[in-house]
Enzyme design. Structure first.
Site, PDB file in Angstrom:
ATOM      1  N   HIS A   1      29.118  10.181  20.259  1.00  0.00           N
ATOM      2  CA  HIS A   1      29.673   9.959  18.918  1.00  0.00           C
ATOM      3  C   HIS A   1      30.373  11.205  18.369  1.00  0.00           C
ATOM      4  O   HIS A   1      31.052  11.129  17.345  1.00  0.00           O
ATOM      5  CB  HIS A   1      28.586   9.467  17.950  1.00  0.00           C
ATOM      6  CG  HIS A   1      27.669  10.519  17.428  1.00  0.00           C
ATOM      7  ND1 HIS A   1      26.427  10.772  17.958  1.00  0.00           N
ATOM      8  CD2 HIS A   1      27.812  11.385  16.397  1.00  0.00           C
ATOM      9  CE1 HIS A   1      25.842  11.736  17.279  1.00  0.00           C
ATOM     10  NE2 HIS A   1      26.670  12.133  16.327  1.00  0.00           N
TER      11      HIS A   1
ATOM     12  N   ASP B   1      24.423   7.206  23.915  1.00  0.00           N
ATOM     13  CA  ASP B   1      25.134   8.211  23.120  1.00  0.00           C
ATOM     14  C   ASP B   1      25.108   9.554  23.856  1.00  0.00           C
ATOM     15  O   ASP B   1      24.378  10.477  23.494  1.00  0.00           O
ATOM     16  CB  ASP B   1      24.476   8.320  21.745  1.00  0.00           C
ATOM     17  CG  ASP B   1      25.292   9.139  20.763  1.00  0.00           C
ATOM     18  OD1 ASP B   1      26.432   9.521  21.105  1.00  0.00           O
ATOM     19  OD2 ASP B   1      24.794   9.393  19.645  1.00  0.00           O
TER      20      ASP B   1
ATOM     21  N   SER C   1      24.342  17.062  15.378  1.00  0.00           N
ATOM     22  CA  SER C   1      24.594  16.029  16.383  1.00  0.00           C
ATOM     23  C   SER C   1      25.086  16.627  17.691  1.00  0.00           C
ATOM     24  O   SER C   1      25.877  17.574  17.700  1.00  0.00           O
ATOM     25  CB  SER C   1      25.638  15.046  15.866  1.00  0.00           C
ATOM     26  OG  SER C   1      25.115  14.216  14.871  1.00  0.00           O
TER      27      SER C   1
END
Length: 268
Positions: free
Chosen positions: A74, A121, A216
């Site tokens: 992502h 992911d 992230s």
């Protein structure tokens, strides 16, 4: 012969992975926390993109070989130009000693990445050149294929994400204790329920210490009995209610579920 050479290189890398020259201070936290000891997580990278002639931090990542970085799918956009900052502690110091910026050759996003359900992911970045390993730049170990960690196993999340919900991005690298939450607990209806799959791992959820926006793609660092550190997880998602919401631990891509995929892409 080429396959043997690649395998030998990977084994050589694995034999010297996950041991920082400057051991981390293991009492700090991320959200509501403290700065990490400089260069104590030397495999942590900053993934940066170019906007208006300025490089901006967007995600973390983990150096797993001298020319490969693990991050989250992502974090990747086909419309952006990226570079990777290695050996960094303070993102505000452009020419920080022991750090350097490396271009990107190829980005492999998992072909089954699902942006709606946040599954698979994971992405692997091949750097434009090999980086020279040093006291400030080292590689993390990869976990054994399909390995799991027990409930409450002490791991640490690291990154330059927001210091608190809607707060500023950190200048200096942060770290925080994130005990592993077992799948049976994390998949309870009052925790994450059906959203959490067995290819994921949860950690934290005490409502105090957490990863946050900007972390992230970065690693969930877990120390083995031999003292070396492995990247057991990749920061994937958290609660929209805030970065340190009780019973909503950060959910990580479980790296041990993707070892075959990683090895395949590293040999392309």
């Amino acid at each position: 012969m080429l396959g043997i050479t690649v395998l030998a290189a990977l084994l050589a890398c694995a034999s010297s992975c996950g041991v920082p020259s400057f051991p981390p201070n293991l009492s700090a936290r991320v959200v509501g926390g403290e700065d990490a000891r400089p260069h104590s997580w030397p495999w942590q990278i900053s993934l940066q993109y170019l906007k208006n002639d300025t490089w901006r931090h967007t995600c973390g990542g983990t150096l797993i070989a001298s020319n490969f970085v693990l991050t989250a799918a992502h974090c990747i956009s086909n419309t952006r130009t990226y570079r990777v900052a290695v050996g960094k502690n303070n993102l505000e110091v452009e020419d920080e000693e022991g750090s350097l910026f490396v271009g990107v050759d190829t980005i492999h996003v998992h072909k089954r990445w699902n942006a709606l359900l946040l599954r698979n992911d994971i992405a692997l970045i091949k750097l434009a050149e090999h980086v020279e390993l040093s006291d400030t730049i080292q590689v993390a170990c990869l976990p054994e294929k399909d390995s799991l960690l027990p409930k409450d196993y002490p791991c640490y999340v690291t990154g330059w994400g927001r210091l608190w919900t809607n707060g500023p991005i950190a200048d200096k690298l942060q770290q925080g204790l994130q005990p592993v939450v077992d799948h049976a607990t994390c998949s309870r209806i009052d925790w994450w329920g059906f959203r959490v799959k067995k290819t994921m791992v949860c950690a934290g959820g005490d409502g105090v210490i957490s990863a946050c926006n900007g972390d992230s793609g970065g690693p969930l660092n877990c120390q083995l009995e031999n003292g070396s550190w492995e990247v057991f997880g990749i920061v994937s998602f958290g609660s929209r209610r805030g970065c340190n919401t009780r019973k909503k631990p950060v959910v990580y891509t479980r790296v041990s579920a993707y070892i075959d995929w990683i090895n395949e892409k590293m040999q392309l």
